[in-house]
Design a protein around this motif. Structure first.
Motif, mmCIF file in Angstrom:
data_model
loop_
_atom_site.group_PDB
_atom_site.id
_atom_site.type_symbol
_atom_site.label_atom_id
_atom_site.label_comp_id
_atom_site.label_asym_id
_atom_site.label_seq_id
_atom_site.Cartn_x
_atom_site.Cartn_y
_atom_site.Cartn_z
ATOM 1 N N ALA A 185 0.834 -1.208 0.000
ATOM 2 C CA ALA A 185 0.000 0.000 0.000
ATOM 3 C C ALA A 185 0.866 1.254 0.000
ATOM 4 O O ALA A 185 0.559 2.236 -0.698
ATOM 5 N N GLY A 186 1.970 1.239 0.786
ATOM 6 C CA GLY A 186 2.849 2.406 0.817
ATOM 7 C C GLY A 186 3.483 2.693 -0.526
ATOM 8 O O GLY A 186 3.615 3.851 -0.931
ATOM 9 N N VAL A 187 3.886 1.635 -1.247
ATOM 10 C CA VAL A 187 4.465 1.827 -2.579
ATOM 11 C C VAL A 187 3.440 2.434 -3.529
ATOM 12 O O VAL A 187 3.734 3.365 -4.288
ATOM 13 N N GLN A 188 2.204 1.940 -3.492
ATOM 14 C CA GLN A 188 1.164 2.469 -4.379
ATOM 15 C C GLN A 188 0.808 3.908 -4.017
ATOM 16 O O GLN A 188 0.642 4.755 -4.901
ATOM 17 N N LEU A 189 0.686 4.206 -2.730
ATOM 18 C CA LEU A 189 0.357 5.570 -2.311
ATOM 19 C C LEU A 189 1.457 6.550 -2.720
ATOM 20 O O LEU A 189 1.171 7.672 -3.158
ATOM 21 N N SER A 190 2.714 6.118 -2.576
ATOM 22 C CA SER A 190 3.828 7.008 -2.901
ATOM 23 C C SER A 190 4.018 7.155 -4.406
ATOM 24 O O SER A 190 4.189 8.267 -4.914
ATOM 25 N N SER A 191 3.977 6.034 -5.137
ATOM 26 C CA SER A 191 4.227 6.095 -6.579
ATOM 27 C C SER A 191 3.130 6.845 -7.318
ATOM 28 O O SER A 191 3.392 7.534 -8.303
ATOM 29 N N ASN A 192 1.887 6.714 -6.866
ATOM 30 C CA ASN A 192 0.764 7.403 -7.505
ATOM 31 C C ASN A 192 0.470 8.766 -6.901
ATOM 32 O O ASN A 192 -0.490 9.435 -7.314
ATOM 33 N N ASP A 193 1.269 9.167 -5.913
ATOM 34 C CA ASP A 193 1.092 10.465 -5.249
ATOM 35 C C ASP A 193 -0.349 10.626 -4.748
ATOM 36 O O ASP A 193 -0.977 11.665 -4.926
ATOM 37 N N MET A 194 -0.847 9.586 -4.091
ATOM 38 C CA MET A 194 -2.225 9.592 -3.612
ATOM 39 C C MET A 194 -2.368 10.256 -2.248
ATOM 40 O O MET A 194 -3.459 10.709 -1.895
ATOM 41 N N LEU A 195 -1.298 10.309 -1.488
ATOM 42 C CA LEU A 195 -1.398 10.826 -0.125
ATOM 43 C C LEU A 195 -0.074 11.446 0.283
ATOM 44 O O LEU A 195 0.998 10.923 -0.026
ATOM 45 N N ARG A 196 -0.166 12.578 0.970
ATOM 46 C CA ARG A 196 1.007 13.267 1.489
ATOM 47 C C ARG A 196 0.738 13.682 2.927
ATOM 48 O O ARG A 196 -0.421 13.840 3.336
ATOM 49 N N VAL A 197 1.806 13.894 3.662
ATOM 50 C CA VAL A 197 1.675 14.464 4.999
ATOM 51 C C VAL A 197 1.167 15.901 4.858
ATOM 52 O O VAL A 197 1.710 16.686 4.092
ATOM 53 N N GLY A 198 0.127 16.240 5.592
ATOM 54 C CA GLY A 198 -0.484 17.567 5.496
ATOM 55 C C GLY A 198 -1.762 17.584 4.689
ATOM 56 O O GLY A 198 -2.484 18.596 4.709
ATOM 57 N N ASP A 199 -2.077 16.502 3.965
ATOM 58 C CA ASP A 199 -3.325 16.447 3.198
ATOM 59 C C ASP A 199 -4.521 16.363 4.137
ATOM 60 O O ASP A 199 -4.472 15.703 5.179
ATOM 61 N N TRP A 200 -5.594 17.019 3.727
ATOM 62 C CA TRP A 200 -6.866 16.900 4.445
ATOM 63 C C TRP A 200 -7.668 15.800 3.759
ATOM 64 O O TRP A 200 -7.980 15.903 2.577
ATOM 65 N N ILE A 201 -7.981 14.739 4.508
ATOM 66 C CA ILE A 201 -8.737 13.631 3.934
ATOM 67 C C ILE A 201 -9.986 13.379 4.763
ATOM 68 O O ILE A 201 -10.047 13.705 5.956
ATOM 69 N N GLU A 202 -11.002 12.812 4.099
ATOM 70 C CA GLU A 202 -12.237 12.383 4.745
ATOM 71 C C GLU A 202 -12.431 10.898 4.474
ATOM 72 O O GLU A 202 -12.408 10.471 3.321
#
Length: 426
Positions: A185-202
């Motif tokens: 999951a971490g590889v997919q989140l990082s490679s696809n730029d799906m999530l960053r520190v500081g993002d507001w998510i719901e």
């Protein structure tokens, strides 16, 4: 001096004194090296502009390396102590080797943590964190170190231990299931730029609504707006859906999507007096004359059919109010000019006629956004009577009481009831 010489004549006493001297030397050397390294690295850290030395010092890398020195002194100094049995010497040598391996692994782990600290201070570190990858490397490092330590202490070969690990691969897969899922999951989140520190998510299904404060190998931490912390397994961000508000923050505008629910009974055609009165409104100074010309040309083209009022086009208070709201938003200084801005009429229903405002503010700050939205609707609520429009509102007890009093011809009991009576008379 003679008693001391007599004691030294005993081999066992020579061994005890030699061991004590060796332990004292190991402790003194480790203590001195630790203090010297801390002072030396500390002075270098204060003089240099780089953050590497500060991070390595804070993570204890040099401290663990200094702790390996006493074990090395004991391991190689034991041969100088007279009278130590060979089996004891071999056992102590294996234990000291295991201790050295442990200290080196902890130093490498501290260096990896220091590299993450330095990386997080860079702009790229805020977008693509590597904490999960470093944690996976640490797990592999600790597994290898554990195998080496066990093989050193027990005298077994590492290959034999690895063969046993291979036989237990199914059990290990079950134990490290979350680690494997988290890494993927971490590889997919990082490679696809799906999530960053500081993002507001719901993520309503996990009660998460706030800023991402940490992305690790197994979990993602979200600080909610009520200041609670929600911990989400990394793989849930791949398997489940969530909303990321980063796009809003990058564009610089936050959406307003709210409707005014108008009473359908208050919609009517404008007469000449209402048109003249509304023409004095600055935002309608261009709209009304242009619209009246279009309507007049349309009606002239009808010929005799225009004698029937139902055949003619006429301006309505609702259409004029919609044009006013559009002009009001277009000239508002806190509405984003480059994003969509419209006022649209939705399908009427039991709650009246929805007139929806769809636009974006020029700020994404929460408090400022709420203030801009409230100011806009405060103005429109107060302006509705100027157009002869009324908001739809379900009857309350006071409305029913005032209506009954109006039917009986009784005076109003309150200012609210008086307004209801005036509306009934109108």
């Amino acid at each position: 001096m003679r008693p001391l010489q007599d004691l030294l004549d005993y081999p066992s006493m020579q061994t005890v004194l030699g061991v004590l001297a060796l332990l004292a030397l190991a402790w003194l050397a480790g203590h001195l090296v630790h203090r010297l390294s801390r002072r030396l690295v500390g002075s270098i850290a204060r003089r240099t502009a780089t953050h590497w030395d500060d991070a390595l010092l804070a993570r204890g890398t040099f401290r663990w390396l200094a702790r390996a020195l006493p074990a090395l002194i004991i391991q190689y100094g034991m041969v100088l102590v007279p009278g130590v049995p060979a089996n004891i010497e071999a056992m102590l040598g294996n234990l000291m080797t295991a201790l050295v391996v442990f200290c080196i692994v902890m130093a490498i782990s501290g260096a990896l943590s220091a590299s993450d600290d330095v990386y997080q201070q860079t702009p790229r570190g805020q977008q693509r964190p590597i904490k999960g990858l470093l944690q996976l490397i640490k797990i592999g490092l600790f597994i290898v170190a554990a195998l080496i330590i066990i093989a050193t202490v027990t005298g077994k070969q590492v290959g034999l231990l690895l063969s046993g690990v291979g036989a237990m691969s199914a059990v290990l897969m079950l134990i490290f299931k979350d680690t494997i899922l988290g890494f993927v999951a971490g590889v997919q989140l990082s490679s696809n730029d799906m999530l960053r520190v500081g993002d507001w998510i719901e993520m309503p299904q996990l009660n998460a609504d706030g800023d991402v404060i940490d992305i690790a190998l197994h979990t993602v931490k979200v600080r909610n707006w009520d200041k609670t912390i929600t911990t989400i397994p990394s793989w849930r961000l791949i398997s489940d859906s969530y909303k990321n508000w980063r796009g809003m923050q990058e564009v610089g505008g936050r959406r307003i999507k709210r409707a005014l629910y108008l009473d359908a009974a208050s919609v009517h055609f404008l007469d000449e007096g209402e048109i003249r009165r509304l023409s004095h409104l600055r935002l309608l100074a261009d709209y009304l004359p242009s619209k009246e010309r279009d309507v007049a040309q349309w009606n002239q083209s009808l010929g005799k059919a225009a004698e029937l009022p139902a055949n003619r086009r006429r301006l309505t208070n609702l259409g004029t109010f919609r044009a006013y709201v559009q002009a009001y938003l277009d000239q508002h200084p806190q509405i984003h000019r480059e994003l969509s801005c419209m006022v649209r009429q939705l399908a009427s229903g039991a709650q009246g006629i929805p007139l929806e405002l769809y636009c974006f503010t020029s700020t994404v700050a929460w408090a400022e956004y709420e203030g801009i939205q409230a100011d806009i609707f405060d103005h429109l609520f107060a302006l509705l009577p100027e157009f002869g429009l009324a908001l739809y509102q379900q009857p309350s007890g006071g409305d029913v009481r005032a209506a009954l009093a109006f039917r009986r011809g009784e005076p109003a009991e309150s200012a609210t009831d008086q307004r209801v009576l005036e509306f009934e008379e109108a």
